[in-house]
Design an enzyme around this catalytic site. Structure first.
Site, short mmCIF file in Angstrom:
data_model
loop_
_atom_site.label_atom_id
_atom_site.label_comp_id
_atom_site.label_asym_id
_atom_site.label_seq_id
_atom_site.Cartn_x
_atom_site.Cartn_y
_atom_site.Cartn_z
N GLY A 71 1.04 -1.42 0.07
CA GLY A 71 0.41 -0.03 0.70
C GLY A 71 0.66 1.43 0.17
CB SER A 72 3.65 2.71 2.03
OG SER A 72 3.38 2.05 3.15
CG ASN A 151 -5.28 4.00 9.01
OD1 ASN A 151 -5.69 5.54 8.49
ND2 ASN A 151 -4.03 3.98 9.55
CD GLN A 179 -7.97 0.24 7.34
OE1 GLN A 179 -8.02 -0.63 7.89
NE2 GLN A 179 -6.46 -0.35 7.29
CG HIS A 201 -1.11 -6.30 5.12
ND1 HIS A 201 -0.55 -5.75 5.90
CD2 HIS A 201 -0.35 -5.18 4.55
CE1 HIS A 201 -0.20 -4.71 5.87
NE2 HIS A 201 -0.26 -4.38 5.37
CB THR A 237 12.12 -11.07 -10.75
OG1 THR A 237 12.76 -10.80 -11.44
CG2 THR A 237 11.18 -11.75 -10.92
CB CYS A 325 3.17 3.68 11.23
SG CYS A 325 1.50 2.90 9.99
C1 LIG Z 1 -2.08 -0.03 5.36
C2 LIG Z 1 -2.08 0.86 5.40
C3 LIG Z 1 -1.40 1.44 4.42
C4 LIG Z 1 -0.06 1.19 4.18
O1 LIG Z 1 0.09 0.20 3.59
P1 LIG Z 1 1.13 -1.46 3.60
O2 LIG Z 1 1.35 -2.47 2.74
O3 LIG Z 1 1.36 -1.33 5.02
O4 LIG Z 1 2.20 -0.61 2.69
C5 LIG Z 1 -1.63 2.73 3.96
N1 LIG Z 1 -3.18 3.20 4.37
C6 LIG Z 1 -3.80 2.58 4.31
C7 LIG Z 1 -4.90 3.59 4.14
C8 LIG Z 1 -3.08 1.74 5.41
O5 LIG Z 1 -4.42 1.03 6.16
#
Ligand SMILES: *Cc1c(COP(=O)(O)O)cnc(C)c1O
EC number: 2.8.1.7
Length: 392
Positions: A71-72, A151, A179, A201, A237, A325
């Site tokens: 996500g990041s 979140n 989320q 995840h 890859t 975080c």
């Molecule tokens: C968990 C989360 C992220 C980050 O995702 P990662 O896969 O951990 O890098 C970004 N935005 C929101 C709203 C999240 O809950």
């Protein structure tokens, strides 16, 4: 001892059906999809199948789905990539104060590099004001990035309305839907979303895999340079097993969406009502269908969220005081400050997030376990002792 996991917003377990689909891609089906032999064609086809599963869940074309390392990375790519590609049009980006740090810190980085960022205020429930958004757009604005669902406090943004405003004003719209996927119905076409981030995840898939949806026609610079994977847009890859897992996870999450929402909403409201019977407690974020179905965030005055977490951990309950975080830092949550809580109240908040593994028994256990913890911590709190003295 019993373990009650109530931190699904931090991460989820991988569903057995998801793991089962992933396993062969660690062993016999290990071919590099860029090579020219049987086992490579097999992995390439599996990646494309997963791309179709993601596309179906979002209502987009498979060619608009790009895999990332989570996500990041998807948030970083969307914001930095659009900023670079539309530099000649303008240097202004609009976001909100309650975004995830993957968005906020990326925007702060761009501010150090010649961009201007407007951080919209939110109301006491975490919603931006759509008039504020309209007023913030200038002829230099290139991107609006507003998260689909928060979140920490579970606020679900009026994404379709935001998308319509952006479309009318000719500004690109990105949403962090990490989320929201699997908890809210998403349709990128209907909602006028140009770019969307999601992560494996948080939806019972593996960690370290995500997606950036990029609408056809949107120009974007690359974040990761190298080989020609992902149609020359994201080098490296492919993380094949995780891609397969993400495809299966998002399929399951959208197939069972209505049932999932119904079940979690009942558990959520029971937990909220149970916890609000504790004196001097307050719900952070909205009630009803504008709140993520599994999200509970309650503040308890006169005590620290961290001490509640320690006591809950001792009783086998996994929870969070804000976002994972920020735990470990002593700053209060930027989201709770943004909805107007003073520092001391922002410190005393507890986030409990539920998911597919949560049972009514788990909810009852937390409702029973928490009140004596709060009472004991308050007895040790000088703030509480002062308050009681003044009451008398
Ligand atoms: C968990 C989360 C992220 C980050 O995702 P990662 O896969 O951990 O890098 C970004 N935005 C929101 C709203 C999240 O809950």
């Amino acid at each position: 001892m019993k373990t009650v996991y109530m931190d699904y917003a931090a991460t989820t377990y991988v569903k057995p059906e998801v793991l089962e689909e992933m396993l062969p891609f660690f062993t016999e089906k290990f071919g590099n999809p860029s090579s020219f032999y049987g086992i490579s064609r097999e992995t390439k086809m599996a990646i494309d199948k997963a791309r179709g599963q993601v596309a179906k869940a979002l209502n987009c074309d498979p060619s608009e789905v790009y895999y990332t390392g989570g996500g990041s990375e998807a948030d970083n790519w969307a914001i930095k990539g659009i900023a670079a590609a539309y530099k000649n049009k303008g240097n202004h980006i609009i976001t909100a104060k309650t975004e995830h740090h993957a968005v906020l810190h990326t925007c702060e980085y761009l501010e150090k590099n010649g961009y201007e960022v407007t951080y919209l205020d939110v109301d006491e429930e975490g919603f931006i004001n759509l008039e504020d958004l309209k007023n913030a757009i200038t002829d230099k604005t290139i991107l609006v990035t507003i998260m689909f669902a928060n979140n920490e406090i579970g606020t679900i943004a009026p994404i379709k309305e935001i998308g319509a405003i952006c479309k009318e004003r000719g500004v690109l719209f990105h949403t962090d839907a990490v989320q929201a996927v699997g908890n809210v119905k998403i349709d990128v076409k209907d909602m006028n979303i140009d770019l969307l981030s999601l992560a494996g995840h948080k939806i019972y898939g593996p960690k370290g895999i995500g997606v950036l949806y990029i609408r056809k026609g949107v120009r974007i610079h690359n974040l990761i340079h190298g080989g020609g994977q992902e149609r020359n847009r994201r080098a490296g890859t492919e993380n094949i097993a995780s891609i397969i897992g993400l495809g299966k996870a998002i399929e399951l999450a959208t197939e069972n969406l209505d049932e999932h929402i119904k079940k979690l909403t009942v558990l959520r409201d029971k937990l909220i009502d149970g916890l609000l019977t504790i004196p001097y407690s307050r719900l952070n974020g909205p009630r009803g269908d504008k709140r993520l179905p599994g999200n509970v965030n309650v503040g308890f005055e006169f005590i620290e969220g961290e001490s509640i977490l320690l006591s809950l951990d001792f009783e086998g309950v996994c929870a969070s005081s804000g976002s994972a975080c920020t735990s470990g830092s002593l700053d209060p949550s930027h989201v709770l400050l943004a909805i107007g809580l003073p520092h001391e109240k922002a410190h005393g908040s507890l986030r409990l997030t539920m998911g597919d593994g949560t049972t009514e028994e788990d909810v009852d256990y937390v409702i029973k376990t928490l009140p004596p913890i709060i009472e004991r911590l308050r007895k040790m709190s000088p703030l509480w002792t002062d308050f009681i003295k003044n009451e008398k």
